[in-house]
Design a protein around this motif. Sequence first.
Motif, mmCIF file in Angstrom:
data_model
loop_
_atom_site.group_PDB
_atom_site.id
_atom_site.type_symbol
_atom_site.label_atom_id
_atom_site.label_comp_id
_atom_site.label_asym_id
_atom_site.label_seq_id
_atom_site.Cartn_x
_atom_site.Cartn_y
_atom_site.Cartn_z
ATOM 1 N N PRO A 86 0.822 -1.216 0.000
ATOM 2 C CA PRO A 86 0.000 0.000 0.000
ATOM 3 C C PRO A 86 0.855 1.265 0.000
ATOM 4 O O PRO A 86 2.014 1.256 0.417
ATOM 5 C CB PRO A 86 -0.802 -0.122 1.307
ATOM 6 C CG PRO A 86 -0.786 -1.573 1.644
ATOM 7 C CD PRO A 86 0.522 -2.106 1.134
ATOM 8 N N SER A 87 0.248 2.370 -0.443
ATOM 9 C CA SER A 87 0.993 3.625 -0.609
ATOM 10 C C SER A 87 1.315 4.323 0.711
ATOM 11 O O SER A 87 2.126 5.247 0.733
ATOM 12 C CB SER A 87 0.201 4.574 -1.512
ATOM 13 O OG SER A 87 -1.071 4.825 -0.945
ATOM 14 N N ASN A 88 0.668 3.892 1.808
ATOM 15 C CA ASN A 88 0.942 4.544 3.096
ATOM 16 C C ASN A 88 2.127 3.913 3.823
ATOM 17 O O ASN A 88 2.226 3.967 5.040
ATOM 18 C CB ASN A 88 -0.305 4.518 3.997
ATOM 19 C CG ASN A 88 -0.874 3.134 4.187
ATOM 20 O OD1 ASN A 88 -0.861 2.316 3.273
ATOM 21 N ND2 ASN A 88 -1.383 2.852 5.374
ATOM 22 N N GLU B 94 6.331 3.996 3.847
ATOM 23 C CA GLU B 94 7.493 4.760 3.385
ATOM 24 C C GLU B 94 8.772 4.045 3.793
ATOM 25 O O GLU B 94 8.910 3.599 4.939
ATOM 26 C CB GLU B 94 7.453 6.167 3.994
ATOM 27 C CG GLU B 94 8.609 7.046 3.558
ATOM 28 C CD GLU B 94 8.621 8.385 4.288
ATOM 29 O OE1 GLU B 94 9.618 9.126 4.134
ATOM 30 O OE2 GLU B 94 7.661 8.685 5.021
#
Length: 419
Positions: free
Chosen positions: A374-376, A378
């Motif tokens: 997922p994009s959340n 990092e």
Amino acid sequence: MNNRFKHICVIGLGYIGLPTAATFAAHGVKVTGVDVNPYAVDVINQGKVHIVEPDLDALVRDVVAQQKLSAQLTPAAADAYIVAVPTPFKDNHEPDLKYIEAAAKAIAPHLTKGNLVILESTSPVGTTEQMAAWFSESRSDLTFPQQAGEEADILIAHCPERVLPGKVLQELISNDRIIGGMTARCSQAAIDLYKVFVKGDCIETNARTAEMCKLTENSFRDVNIAFANELSIICDKLDINVWELVALANRHPRVNILQPGPGVGGHCIAVDPWFIVSKTPEQARLIRTAREVNDSKPEWVIDQVKIKIAEFLQANPEKTIQDVTVACYGLAFKPDIDDLRESPALNITKKLAEQGLNILVIEPNIQELPAKLPSNIELITLNDHQQADIHLILVDHSCFKLSLRLNSEYIIDTRGLIK
């Protein structure tokens, strides 16, 4: 070098196939490596590597420069073929042999009398015979061991790999090999091939026993890891430090408990026991239970994170769950490698992110996160770990041991790094 094998074709250029191909090439054999991934083929033909394994980059560079190793998308005519493709399982834990079948059908048109085909892929019992049957379907003009026994035109054997990621190049040469031919002549031909570089013993057996041997080795490990993982859950319930307990119990001269962790990963231990269960579901009770214990450990870890988040929010009432940041230390399935296959750390990180948490990942062995995450999430460096509120240690990378000094009460340590 045995003059019988001047040219071999290795199907599958992953964590096993590429080191195997490069090692044969370094010992004077012409090797054609085959992979369905165009990127891998291009990189190898440039003398570079697409996977992380100590010293492999230098070896590949040398053998490609010497024109001993080249890569392509389809098989070529050769004296011997080694199949080292993945053998995953389906959602119902049934083995998926589609890659072995595809490899067999790609090799079949090139087979000529006297060829040797070795299946290295870890496989359910009977897969080598199934591969031989696929060959027979494609090439009725040739005979195979299941039809002609010792007089077969094509020789077929199973020789499972048993190397440790991070030490593959040394262990390929030094480890004993189990050689399971469909006939004694098949076994001897395979021994002749591996003796090009293997310094360990080449031990002859039949194909089914060789297949079962690899599954047994990894199931033994899985059962012992399950004992450690179950112990860690029991100790948490009883407020006992599991790391201290294991160290004390292991002082007994005949006790050697493994270290618990967040689950079991890798392309072998997390997969292979299911191959035994799928063939003998009524008999493989302990093996199945061990798999279930280890497969459930990631959910237990996620529950521990939720408990820590609740404690953090109680202590910081001005914050909401959207404000909480969790640092996940490690994504690989074991220390100091980049291999994410079947990794419980990756699985845990992905599930936490899917619950809407802000996730920071510290994984020093990769340059970018897998696209499926997922994009959340990092990717950060170890120096930036203080940005997180909750710290979840999933992999005991060496650099974590050397520099990890967390000043926080919100730590979930699945590896025993924080003493």
